[in-house]
Design an enzyme around this catalytic site. Structure first.
Site, PDB file in Angstrom:
ATOM      1  N   GLU A 278     -10.603  -0.612  61.032  1.00 39.20           N
ATOM      2  CA  GLU A 278      -9.529  -1.561  60.802  1.00 39.20           C
ATOM      3  C   GLU A 278      -9.619  -2.926  60.547  1.00 39.20           C
ATOM      4  OE1 GLU A 278      -7.020  -0.236  61.652  1.00 39.20           O
ATOM      5  OE2 GLU A 278      -8.003   2.451  61.989  1.00 39.20           O
ATOM      6  N   ASP A 359     -13.033   2.234  54.502  1.00 36.38           N
ATOM      7  CA  ASP A 359     -13.714   2.694  54.790  1.00 36.38           C
ATOM      8  C   ASP A 359     -15.402   1.572  54.258  1.00 36.38           C
ATOM      9  OD1 ASP A 359     -13.067   4.459  56.130  1.00 36.38           O
ATOM     10  OD2 ASP A 359     -12.599   6.316  54.451  1.00 36.38           O
TER      11      ASP A 359
END
Length: 414
Positions: A278, A359
């Site tokens: 996030e 990611d």
């Protein structure tokens, strides 16, 4: 029937047909692969869990198909069926001013559409979610939420709508530029207000109680150069068994939120990796990029509305014979999704690319294997299918399909 009516019906048939075809592809693909867990997940996902995800996916697809047919029927009823024209005449006949009648027209159509959609929402919550073990809501809580959401929508939306209609009436041919600026400003204010003023009306937010986890997260935030106003756990389990985490707010209202279901299901290193993902969205400026993209599309949309609102064929082609700012705004809101559905694959492409970048950021600041472990648990516990149809995913998925995302992470060191 004018030419625009024909264009609208062709676009509606095409968009509905494409969505149904994609849904059929997804259902067939998931059904064909439900008897065996993909090799990459066999060590971590049982056949029972894989088949549960397939059944859950198929149930949601069936409901979506019913909802799609209902949506088309409602759209045709309000437009070519004369529903908007009838309601417009009804409110005007009560002696209201043109602006008040316009506000009443838009709000009444939106409320009627919400009422028509209510059975779908009830079925989703108390049949499908209940059947698959996710529902923790109650009829009383559902009713309370619906009442609060409607009340807030009216309290916030009615004044905003009144302001936009006033701008349309009073600001000349470039009213759409001012209306766009007002809505951008409103979005920014809501981004600040939502975490601290609105969200607590529906859920309880408590500071993260686990001191060890909080220290790890604070160390991660420091490494990444991120500052927030707190780390909170939200009681998502009051309504659902699904888990999630998110950032919300801007400026002094910025906060990190974990669902309690997520905290209960993941290890500390896995939660840290999810948070790092996030953070990656923030550090790679994805939020800003999406805001710019959405603002640009909104500006184009308002410019188009500014032109369409001056064209008699726009109203007549959609079953309205008395042009007005409210009718123009309402018709635009209802029919634009029919034409913009073809932008979905493009938007989804950029969203999936941002997920890969987030990611990569998480893998660089924690360990890729921890994020892999967290994702596998989330796929399993949220009953997310591991075998989506590639074309359906390209059109609808904002996140990369499970196998592709895991392969991408496993290819990284750490």
């Amino acid at each position: 029937m004018n030419d625009f009516t024909v264009v609208f019906l062709i676009a509606l048939a095409a968009s509905t047909g494409i969505e149904y075809w994609l849904s059929r592809r997804q259902a067939d693909h998931v059904s064909r692969h439900r008897t065996a867990v993909p090799e990459a997940f066999r060590a971590s996902v049982s056949l029972e869990a894989h088949q549960k995800a397939a059944a859950y996916t198929l149930d949601k697809l069936r409901l979506a198909n019913v909802d799609r047919v209902l949506g088309v029927a409602v759209l045709l009823l309000f437009t070519l069926g004369g529903g908007i024209g009838w309601l417009q005449g009804l409110w005007a006949g009560l002696g209201l001013s043109s602006r008040l009648a316009g506000i009443a027209l838009i709000l009444s159509v939106l409320l009627l559409m919400q009422l028509i959609e209510l059975p779908m929402s009830l079925y989703q919550t108390f049949v499908i979610e209940e059947r698959h073990g996710f529902n923790r809501n109650t009829p009383a809580q559902f009713t309370k939420d619906l009442f609060m959401q409607t009340l807030l929508s009216l309290a916030i939306g009615a004044p905003l709508l009144a302001l936009v209609l006033w701008v349309m009436d009073s600001s000349g041919s470039y009213w759409w530029l001012l209306a766009w600026a007002i809505l951008i400003g409103f979005s920014i204010v809501m981004s600040w207000a939502y975490p601290t003023l609105i969200a607590p009306l529906f859920n309880k937010f408590t500071p993260l109680p686990d001191a060890t986890l909080r220290q790890r997260i604070e160390a991660l935030l420091k490494r990444c150069g991120f500052h927030s106003q707190g780390i909170f756990v939200m009681d998502g389990s009051r309504r659902s068994g699904h888990g999630n985490a998110y950032f919300t707010g801007i400026g002094d209202s910025k906060r990190i939120v974990f669902f309690d279901t997520l905290v209960d299901s993941l290890q500390h290193d896995e939660l840290e990796a999810v948070l790092a993902h996030e953070l990656g969205h923030f550090k790679r400026r994805h939020v800003v990029k999406m805001l710019v993209a959405n603002s640009t599309l909104m500006l184009i949309g308002f410019a188009l509305l500014g032109w369409l609102s001056q064209q008699a064929w726009f109203y007549q082609g959609l079953g309205v014979h008395e042009p007005s700012p409210a009718a123009a705004l309402l018709l635009f809101m209802l029919v634009m999704p029919v034409f913009t559905v073809f932008l979905k694959p493009l938007m989804a492409f950029f969203q999936r690319r941002y997920e890969f970048e987030a990611d990569d950021f998480a893998a660089a600041h924690t360990q890729a294997r921890h994020l892999v472990n967290a994702l596998v648990k989330l796929y399993r516990e949220n009953a997310s299918t591991l075998t989506p149809d590639p074309l359906y995913a390209a059109f609808h998925y904002s996140h990369p399909p499970a196998a592709i995302r895991i392969d991408h992470l496993n290819a990284r060191p750490g």
